[in-house]
Design a protein around this motif. Structure first.
Motif, PDB file in Angstrom:
ATOM      1  N   HIS A 199       0.795  -1.225   0.000  1.00 21.02           N
ATOM      2  CA  HIS A 199       0.000   0.000   0.000  1.00 21.02           C
ATOM      3  C   HIS A 199       0.826   1.272   0.000  1.00 21.02           C
ATOM      4  O   HIS A 199       0.269   2.364  -0.091  1.00 21.02           O
TER       5      HIS A 199
ATOM      6  N   GLU B 104       9.532   4.072 -12.316  1.00 21.94           N
ATOM      7  CA  GLU B 104       8.074   4.141 -12.234  1.00 21.94           C
ATOM      8  C   GLU B 104       7.693   5.136 -11.147  1.00 21.94           C
ATOM      9  O   GLU B 104       8.336   5.222 -10.109  1.00 21.94           O
TER      10      GLU B 104
ATOM     11  N   GLN C 208       4.480   6.936  -8.779  1.00 22.80           N
ATOM     12  CA  GLN C 208       3.144   6.699  -8.227  1.00 22.80           C
ATOM     13  C   GLN C 208       2.744   7.900  -7.388  1.00 22.80           C
ATOM     14  O   GLN C 208       3.543   8.412  -6.606  1.00 22.80           O
TER      15      GLN C 208
ATOM     16  N   CYS D 121       0.943   9.487  -4.256  1.00 17.61           N
ATOM     17  CA  CYS D 121       0.673   9.032  -2.894  1.00 17.61           C
ATOM     18  C   CYS D 121       0.079  10.187  -2.100  1.00 17.61           C
ATOM     19  O   CYS D 121       0.126  11.336  -2.542  1.00 17.61           O
TER      20      CYS D 121
ATOM     21  N   PHE E 174      -0.218   4.793  -1.393  1.00 20.60           N
ATOM     22  CA  PHE E 174      -0.546   4.929  -2.810  1.00 20.60           C
ATOM     23  C   PHE E 174      -1.989   5.401  -2.982  1.00 20.60           C
ATOM     24  O   PHE E 174      -2.881   4.946  -2.275  1.00 20.60           O
TER      25      PHE E 174
ATOM     26  N   ASP F 168      -3.747   4.847  -5.721  1.00 18.29           N
ATOM     27  CA  ASP F 168      -4.383   3.706  -6.378  1.00 18.29           C
ATOM     28  C   ASP F 168      -3.596   2.456  -6.033  1.00 18.29           C
ATOM     29  O   ASP F 168      -2.374   2.524  -5.865  1.00 18.29           O
TER      30      ASP F 168
ATOM     31  N   ARG G 214      -1.317  -0.497  -6.250  1.00 15.73           N
ATOM     32  CA  ARG G 214      -0.204  -0.832  -7.146  1.00 15.73           C
ATOM     33  C   ARG G 214       0.628  -1.948  -6.518  1.00 15.73           C
ATOM     34  O   ARG G 214       1.766  -1.735  -6.101  1.00 15.73           O
TER      35      ARG G 214
ATOM     36  N   PHE H 255       4.353  -2.369  -7.695  1.00 18.80           N
ATOM     37  CA  PHE H 255       5.243  -1.207  -7.747  1.00 18.80           C
ATOM     38  C   PHE H 255       6.650  -1.517  -7.238  1.00 18.80           C
ATOM     39  O   PHE H 255       7.636  -1.088  -7.827  1.00 18.80           O
TER      40      PHE H 255
END
Length: 113
Positions: free
Chosen positions: A29, A54, A56, A58, A77, A79, A81, A84
């Motif tokens: 998470h 990558e 993300q 948060c 996060f 969404d 992932r 990740f």
């Protein structure tokens, strides 16, 4: 688990910041990191995995103690992932009795449980 990351966003004064750091802990998470930038709970932050590049989005879910001028910050996060970190996490319902848990053999007599 330490993973090198780049964190960027806006600090408590609204100024943009970008900081190289490493995770103190990771999970499916988000992550726990140490940041020198001062940020507020709920802030939107961008987290980049330095190994994969990558990124993300948060939000700041936790603000912890300050150590040597850096604060513990829990990032969650926006969404889901699960891939990740490129690490396999145990399922939510995992326990040592889970069917996929490995049996530990006694080291005293190889071949016998």
């Amino acid at each position: 688990m330490q993973v090198p990351v780049k964190v960027r966003g806006n600090d408590t004064e609204g100024k943009k910041f970008e900081e190289e750091t490493a995770t103190l802990a990771i999970n499916a998470h988000g992550a726990l990191v140490l940041l020198q930038a001062r940020i507020t709970s709920g802030s939107k932050i961008h987290l980049q995995h330095n190994g994969t590049r990558e990124e993300q989005e948060c939000h700041v879910a936790f603000l912890g103690p300050v150590r040597s001028g850096k604060a513990e910050v829990g990032l969650e996060f926006s969404d889901a992932r699960p891939g990740f970190w490129r690490v396999a996490f145990p399922p939510e319902d995992w326990s040592p009795k889970h069917p996929e848990a490995r049996t530990v053999l006694s080291t005293g007599n190889p071949g016998k449980k």
